[in-house]
Structure formats: C-alpha cells, structure tokens
Motif scaffolding. Structure first.
Motif, PDB file in Angstrom:
ATOM      1  N   ALA A  34      53.144  26.614  -8.227  1.00  0.00           N
ATOM      2  CA  ALA A  34      53.946  27.705  -8.649  1.00  0.00           C
ATOM      3  C   ALA A  34      53.538  29.168  -8.219  1.00  0.00           C
ATOM      4  CB  ALA A  34      53.948  27.543 -10.307  1.00  0.00           C
ATOM      5  N   LEU A 154      56.913  30.588 -14.630  1.00  0.00           N
ATOM      6  CA  LEU A 154      56.115  29.120 -15.151  1.00  0.00           C
ATOM      7  C   LEU A 154      56.551  28.918 -16.659  1.00  0.00           C
ATOM      8  CD1 LEU A 154      54.387  26.763 -14.560  1.00  0.00           C
ATOM      9  CD2 LEU A 154      52.569  27.880 -15.095  1.00  0.00           C
ATOM     10  N   HIS A 157      58.080  25.499 -22.509  1.00  0.00           N
ATOM     11  CA  HIS A 157      59.129  25.226 -23.456  1.00  0.00           C
ATOM     12  C   HIS A 157      58.748  24.580 -24.767  1.00  0.00           C
ATOM     13  CE1 HIS A 157      63.308  25.982 -24.470  1.00  0.00           C
ATOM     14  NE2 HIS A 157      63.677  25.998 -23.179  1.00  0.00           N
ATOM     15  N   ALA A 165      64.748  21.769 -20.561  1.00  0.00           N
ATOM     16  CA  ALA A 165      63.665  22.513 -19.827  1.00  0.00           C
ATOM     17  C   ALA A 165      63.764  21.849 -18.322  1.00  0.00           C
ATOM     18  CB  ALA A 165      62.370  22.615 -20.302  1.00  0.00           C
ATOM     19  N   LEU A 166      63.953  20.515 -18.343  1.00  0.00           N
ATOM     20  CA  LEU A 166      63.846  19.573 -17.062  1.00  0.00           C
ATOM     21  C   LEU A 166      65.471  19.802 -16.587  1.00  0.00           C
ATOM     22  CD1 LEU A 166      62.127  16.575 -18.320  1.00  0.00           C
ATOM     23  CD2 LEU A 166      61.290  18.236 -16.637  1.00  0.00           C
ATOM     24  N   GLN A 169      65.199  23.263 -14.737  1.00  0.00           N
ATOM     25  CA  GLN A 169      64.430  23.004 -13.363  1.00  0.00           C
ATOM     26  C   GLN A 169      65.292  22.270 -12.237  1.00  0.00           C
ATOM     27  OE1 GLN A 169      61.024  20.316 -14.033  1.00  0.00           O
ATOM     28  NE2 GLN A 169      60.060  21.168 -12.036  1.00  0.00           N
ATOM     29  N   ARG A 170      65.755  21.417 -12.891  1.00  0.00           N
ATOM     30  CA  ARG A 170      66.519  20.736 -11.725  1.00  0.00           C
ATOM     31  C   ARG A 170      67.980  21.718 -11.170  1.00  0.00           C
ATOM     32  NH1 ARG A 170      71.687  18.706 -11.917  1.00  0.00           N
ATOM     33  NH2 ARG A 170      71.661  18.501 -14.454  1.00  0.00           N
ATOM     34  N   ALA A 172      67.917  24.823 -11.066  1.00  0.00           N
ATOM     35  CA  ALA A 172      67.170  26.077 -10.227  1.00  0.00           C
ATOM     36  C   ALA A 172      66.936  25.567  -8.954  1.00  0.00           C
ATOM     37  CB  ALA A 172      66.188  26.644 -10.871  1.00  0.00           C
ATOM     38  N   THR A 173      66.384  24.211  -8.745  1.00  0.00           N
ATOM     39  CA  THR A 173      65.950  23.739  -7.572  1.00  0.00           C
ATOM     40  C   THR A 173      66.964  23.411  -6.702  1.00  0.00           C
ATOM     41  OG1 THR A 173      63.982  22.679  -8.392  1.00  0.00           O
ATOM     42  CG2 THR A 173      64.744  21.798  -6.444  1.00  0.00           C
ATOM     43  N   ALA A 179      60.653  25.397  -5.880  1.00  0.00           N
ATOM     44  CA  ALA A 179      60.250  24.607  -6.722  1.00  0.00           C
ATOM     45  C   ALA A 179      59.079  25.002  -7.690  1.00  0.00           C
ATOM     46  CB  ALA A 179      59.885  23.172  -5.958  1.00  0.00           C
TER      47      ALA A 179
END
Length: 179
Positions: A34, A154, A157, A165-166, A169-170, A172-173, A179
C-alpha cells in the motif's frame, strides 16, 4: 489470534460468510504494498487520478443493486436506504472529479515582499478506520478526496461488513485504481 472473520446476519444471527483474517506477516506485506502504491499514485497527474475516481463512480452505479443487497445483508439497512448510500457515494465521486482542480489549486498568500502560496501535495498512505453503519458511504467520503489528492488509502473496516470492504476493494481495483 482469530484466523477468520465471521459475518452474521444482524436480523437472524445466522452466519453469512467467513473471511480469512490477515496474519501479522500479511499485514506487514500489505502495508509495504500500500505504501508503494500510494507513492506511485501521488506521482500521477491529476487528470489520471480523476479518471480513476470517475471510473469508480461508474462502477458504483453499475454494481448498485448487488452492492446495496450486500449492505442490507451484512448490516441490516433497508434496501432502499442501501441503494441511496451507493448513489450518494457515486454522486460524491463525481463531485470530486468536477471540483478537484479547484480544490487542489495553489492558493496565493499575501506576504509583503515575497511570492508565497499554499500548495496541496500528496501525503502518502492514509489509514482509515471505519464504522459499520454506512459501510460504503463512510469509506467513500474518505477515499474519494484522498485518492483525488494523490494519496493512498488503507482501510480497516468494521468486521461485520467485511464483504462490503472487499467489494469496494474489488470495484476500486477494477476501476483502475492502484491495488
């Protein structure tokens, strides 16, 4: 140390999902990754950063129904409110896309005899610790200006909304953010 995060349905107490918890070594590796990503992101021109935030807004809208269903399942919010939370997040992303150049512009400071200004520059990696009650909005209200300004985020959550949260993350990526 717990090896899993167990998400429970707040209405029934039934188990929804199990997520592996990070080991101390995974936390350290994640921090290093990160940090490096944040430094690289901060070197990107504003136009590149804003394009990523715009794509995130589009992804939020494209995934609004499944993301809202996940919010409702994990924290018990009525579906209409969950949909509103996702839309509010997408709208806020577009606000930062439209306003970031103005918000991040150098500001002249009047000091006799010198040319002075305040410049907004990326700081690096920002840690956000978020509550459970608005699992998308709370993250996005922090992440969007953070990312637009060239910083990394970073996220720690609340464990009961780990799926949210996951999912963020997905998204955003997939939107092309680091990442």
């Amino acid at each position: 140390m717990d090896t899993e995060i167990i998400t429970l349905d707040p209405a029934t107490g039934a188990e929804i999902a199990r997520h592996p918890a990070f080991t101390p070594a995974q936390v350290e590796a994640g921090l290093a990754t990160a940090h490096a990503a944040a430094l690289a992101w901060g070197r990107q021109p504003l136009s590149v950063r804003l394009a990523g935030v715009r794509r995130l807004a589009q992804a939020l809208r494209a995934e609004a129904r499944p993301l809202a269903a996940l919010i409702t399942r994990e924290m018990g919010k009525p579906l209409a409110e969950s949909l509103g939370e996702v839309e509010k997040s997408a709208t806020t992303a577009l606000y930062y896309v439209e306003q970031a150049e103005r918000l991040l512009a150098d500001e002249p400071v009047a000091i006799d005899g010198v040319e002075a200004w305040v410049a907004w520059e990326p700081m690096g990696l920002i840690l956000a610790v978020m509550p459970w009650n608005f699992p998308v909005w709370q993250v996005m209200r922090c992440a969007l200006p953070t990312l637009a300004a060239g910083n990394g985020l970073l996220l720690k959550h609340a464990p009961n909304v780990t799926g949210c949260a996951l999912a963020l993350q997905r998204l955003a990526t997939e939107a092309g953010l680091p990442a």
